[in-house]
Design a protein around this motif. Structure first.
Motif, short mmCIF file in Angstrom:
data_model
loop_
_atom_site.label_atom_id
_atom_site.label_comp_id
_atom_site.label_asym_id
_atom_site.label_seq_id
_atom_site.Cartn_x
_atom_site.Cartn_y
_atom_site.Cartn_z
N ALA A 101 80.12 8.13 102.50
CA ALA A 101 81.53 8.18 102.09
C ALA A 101 81.71 7.66 100.43
O ALA A 101 82.62 7.95 99.72
N GLN A 102 80.97 6.54 100.00
CA GLN A 102 81.18 5.94 98.70
C GLN A 102 80.49 6.92 97.94
O GLN A 102 81.17 6.89 96.65
N LEU A 103 79.64 7.68 97.96
CA LEU A 103 78.96 8.81 97.16
C LEU A 103 79.68 9.94 96.78
O LEU A 103 79.77 10.52 95.77
N GLY A 104 80.58 10.44 97.91
CA GLY A 104 81.30 11.69 97.58
C GLY A 104 80.49 12.80 97.60
O GLY A 104 79.44 13.07 98.08
N ASP A 105 80.66 13.60 96.35
CA ASP A 105 79.80 14.74 95.89
C ASP A 105 78.63 14.32 94.98
O ASP A 105 78.09 15.23 94.59
N ALA A 106 78.23 13.10 94.61
CA ALA A 106 77.47 12.64 93.71
C ALA A 106 76.04 13.12 93.89
O ALA A 106 75.36 13.09 93.04
N MET A 107 75.75 13.24 95.20
CA MET A 107 74.52 13.54 95.43
C MET A 107 73.97 15.01 95.06
O MET A 107 72.85 15.48 94.74
N ASP A 108 75.16 16.01 94.77
CA ASP A 108 74.92 17.11 94.03
C ASP A 108 74.17 16.92 92.72
O ASP A 108 73.51 18.13 92.03
N TYR A 109 74.20 16.03 92.14
CA TYR A 109 73.85 15.87 90.62
C TYR A 109 72.72 14.72 90.56
O TYR A 109 72.42 14.37 89.42
N LEU A 110 72.23 13.92 91.65
CA LEU A 110 71.35 12.83 91.58
C LEU A 110 69.92 13.50 91.80
O LEU A 110 69.51 14.01 92.96
N ILE A 111 68.97 13.13 91.03
CA ILE A 111 67.47 13.25 91.44
C ILE A 111 66.95 12.12 91.00
O ILE A 111 67.56 10.98 90.20
N GLU A 112 65.79 11.66 91.43
CA GLU A 112 65.03 10.28 91.45
C GLU A 112 64.98 9.77 89.92
O GLU A 112 64.59 10.70 89.09
N GLY A 113 65.31 8.68 89.58
CA GLY A 113 65.39 8.17 88.37
C GLY A 113 66.50 8.52 87.47
O GLY A 113 66.77 7.85 86.28
N THR A 114 67.57 9.21 87.88
CA THR A 114 68.86 9.31 87.09
C THR A 114 69.48 8.13 86.95
O THR A 114 69.89 7.29 88.00
N MET A 115 69.89 7.97 85.64
CA MET A 115 70.47 6.60 85.13
C MET A 115 72.20 7.01 85.36
O MET A 115 72.78 7.82 84.85
N LEU A 116 72.79 5.76 85.79
CA LEU A 116 74.24 6.07 86.01
C LEU A 116 74.61 4.42 86.08
O LEU A 116 74.04 3.61 85.72
N GLN A 117 75.90 4.31 86.47
CA GLN A 117 76.61 2.89 86.56
C GLN A 117 77.15 2.87 87.92
O GLN A 117 77.88 3.75 88.45
N ILE A 118 77.05 1.75 88.49
CA ILE A 118 77.55 1.23 89.84
C ILE A 118 78.74 0.46 89.48
O ILE A 118 78.89 -0.52 88.87
#
Length: 190
Positions: A101-118
């Motif tokens: 629920a917290q991720l929303g559709d973010a998993m469509d853009y994430l591969i191992e090692g992707t840098m982002l901000q929490i």
């Protein structure tokens, strides 16, 4: 103590707290009355950062909001399981987890090692902020047929995360593409 901000000063992408819940302003519209003595009203389109719900609400110009105890922490994506996704905090090196629920559709853009901000609210992770563009590899796409531009010159490509986007005809399997995370659109080859 955190400062207060008036509703009339809340702009797009600003963060504020109302009724002990953090919000992000998506749009702001100020309407000033033509009659004397009328009140200036501010209509805010806002996202609840805890539930991701989006709604609009009207406030008086002088209504005040607290600044939220919200920080952005650099992190990298580690992996996903049935409980959610896990990230490595780049400052404290602790593992942070977010639910679907917290991720929303973010998993469509994430591969191992992707840098982002929490986003951390009162010290707890509540969501993430993706980079503006991510680089993803094309897992499958139809080969282009010479002279086939009748459909506008685009075709569908499935990326390594499972996301399907429209791409130009010249894109081939195995190529790395730049994808805009806000719109999910093709932004170029890498």
């Amino acid at each position: 103590m955190a400062g207060l901000v008036e509703a009339i000063h809340v702009k797009r992408k600003d963060l504020f707290e109302m009724e002990n819940v953090p919000y992000a302003c998506l749009d702001s519209d100020i309407s000033t009355p033509t009659a004397r003595g009328g009140q200036t009203l501010v209509r805010l389109k806002m996202r609840n950062l805890l539930t991701q719900a989006v709604f609009e609400r009207t406030f008086k110009a002088q209504d005040k909001f607290k600044e939220p105890d919200l920080v952005l922490v650099p992190a990298s994506y580690l992996y996903r399981d049935s409980d959610g996704a896990y990230f490595l905090d780049q400052e404290s090196f602790e593992t942070l987890s977010l639910t679907d629920a917290q991720l929303g559709d973010a998993m469509d853009y994430l591969i191992e090692g992707t840098m982002l901000q929490i986003h951390k609210y009162n010290g707890n992770p509540i969501g993430l902020q993706l980079p503006i563009f991510v680089e993803l590899e094309v897992a499958y796409t139809e080969p282009a047929v010479r002279g086939d531009t009748s459909g506008g010159g685009t075709k569908i490509a499935r990326l390594e995360t499972g996301l399907e986007i429209k791409v130009p005809l010249f894109v081939k399997e195995g190529e790395k593409l730049k994808v805009a995370t806000e719109t999910g659109d093709f932004a170029g080859r890498v």
